[in-house]
Motif scaffolding. Sequence first.
Motif, mmCIF file in Angstrom:
data_model
loop_
_atom_site.group_PDB
_atom_site.id
_atom_site.type_symbol
_atom_site.label_atom_id
_atom_site.label_comp_id
_atom_site.label_asym_id
_atom_site.label_seq_id
_atom_site.Cartn_x
_atom_site.Cartn_y
_atom_site.Cartn_z
ATOM 1 N N GLN A 8 0.827 -1.202 0.000
ATOM 2 C CA GLN A 8 0.000 0.000 0.000
ATOM 3 C C GLN A 8 0.864 1.256 0.000
ATOM 4 N N LEU A 50 -8.604 1.858 3.405
ATOM 5 C CA LEU A 50 -8.334 0.469 3.026
ATOM 6 C C LEU A 50 -7.385 -0.186 4.018
ATOM 7 N N ASP A 54 -8.329 -3.391 6.243
ATOM 8 C CA ASP A 54 -7.479 -4.574 6.175
ATOM 9 C C ASP A 54 -7.004 -4.964 7.571
#
Length: 184
Positions: A8, A50, A54
Motif C-alpha cells: 500500500q 483500506l 485490512d
Amino acid sequence: MTIKSLSQGEELQLVREALRSLRDSFSGHDPQHHTLDTLEQGVSSLMDRLHTLDAQRRQDRGEEFKSPGRRANSTDRDSWPPSSKMAHSHSSPGLDTAVSTKVLYFTDRSLTPFLINIPKRLGEVTLRDFKAAVDRQGSFRYHFKALDPEFGTVKEEVFQDGAVVPGWEGKIVAWVEEDHGERR
C-alpha cells in the motif's frame, strides 16, 4: 512489477510521483494545482481507509498485522508543533473537540499534508493563531479552502493576523507557501 505486487505504501508513493510529474507540467499558480491537491488527498484518504479495513479484517481473523509504515514516526513528529505531536493523525480521546479545531495544511516542500489541532473553536481561529501553531521561519503566504458564493470552492488568501480564517466542513484546510516577493 504489477500494481498488485506493490505494498500500500508503494502504491501511494507511485500515485504521488505521478501527481508530482503532472503538477510539474502546470505553472506555479495554475488552478489545476487545487484539483491535484484534492485528488491526492482523496487517494491518501482512501488508502488509509483500506489500510484500516485490512487491519480490522486481519484482527478479526486473529492474524498479526504489520503496518506498511506510512504513519509518522517520532522523528517526523519532532519537527511538528508541540500541539500536534500525536502518534497518529486521529484525535486523542482526551482532546475535547468542542474547543479545538483540526487543521490540515500543505506546504511546498511536502506532498503529505500536516495535521495539527488549534485549541479554539472553528470560527474563532485567526491567522495569528494559525501562524503560531505552524511556527515556520521565513516569509509565507497563507491560503485557506473556502466556499465563495459566486465561484464555489476557492483558495482564499488571508493577510491580516487578526482575521478569522475560513473553515471547511468542520475543519481548516490550508496551504502555506513561501513568499518570494511576487506579492500584489
